[in-house]
Design a protein around this motif. Sequence first.
Motif, PDB file in Angstrom:
ATOM      1  N   LEU A  21       0.923  -1.124  -0.101  1.00  0.00           N
ATOM      2  CA  LEU A  21      -0.065  -0.031   0.049  1.00  0.00           C
ATOM      3  C   LEU A  21       1.041   0.988  -0.085  1.00  0.00           C
ATOM      4  CD1 LEU A  21      -2.586  -1.010   2.497  1.00  0.00           C
ATOM      5  CD2 LEU A  21      -2.995  -1.094   0.172  1.00  0.00           C
ATOM      6  N   GLY A  22       1.833   1.205  -0.584  1.00  0.00           N
ATOM      7  CA  GLY A  22       2.928   2.348  -0.489  1.00  0.00           C
ATOM      8  C   GLY A  22       2.587   3.539  -1.005  1.00  0.00           C
ATOM      9  N   MET A  23       1.850   3.426  -2.174  1.00  0.00           N
ATOM     10  CA  MET A  23       1.002   4.596  -2.983  1.00  0.00           C
ATOM     11  C   MET A  23       0.391   5.412  -2.130  1.00  0.00           C
ATOM     12  SD  MET A  23       0.325   2.954  -6.958  1.00  0.00           S
ATOM     13  CE  MET A  23      -1.108   3.633  -6.870  1.00  0.00           C
ATOM     14  N   PHE A  24      -0.145   4.850  -0.989  1.00  0.00           N
ATOM     15  CA  PHE A  24      -1.409   5.560  -0.174  1.00  0.00           C
ATOM     16  C   PHE A  24      -0.524   5.927   1.138  1.00  0.00           C
ATOM     17  CE2 PHE A  24      -3.721   2.332  -2.730  1.00  0.00           C
ATOM     18  CZ  PHE A  24      -4.348   3.390  -3.649  1.00  0.00           C
ATOM     19  N   GLY A  25       0.820   5.702   1.258  1.00  0.00           N
ATOM     20  CA  GLY A  25       1.480   6.264   2.322  1.00  0.00           C
ATOM     21  C   GLY A  25       1.100   5.501   3.673  1.00  0.00           C
TER      22      GLY A  25
END
Length: 75
Positions: A21-25
């Motif tokens: 979920l890195g794109m969502f921080g």
Amino acid sequence: MTAEQVSDKKILPAFLMCFFLGMFGIHRFYVGKIGTGILQIVTLGGLGIWALIDWIMLMCGAFTDKQGNKLTEWT
């Protein structure tokens, strides 16, 4: 010279959150970095580049929590 502080947060949960979920921080919310977590949501993790850098920092043990303490323990 002062001893480096160690975070009570674990690397493994942050690593998995960053990987999936890195794109969502989400991993930044986990370590208490709310402001940059919101920025990652808005920019989709800096179009993935910011999330990739965080992921590499987690693997190298250089990622810190909100207080600047390094995450050092995996579990």
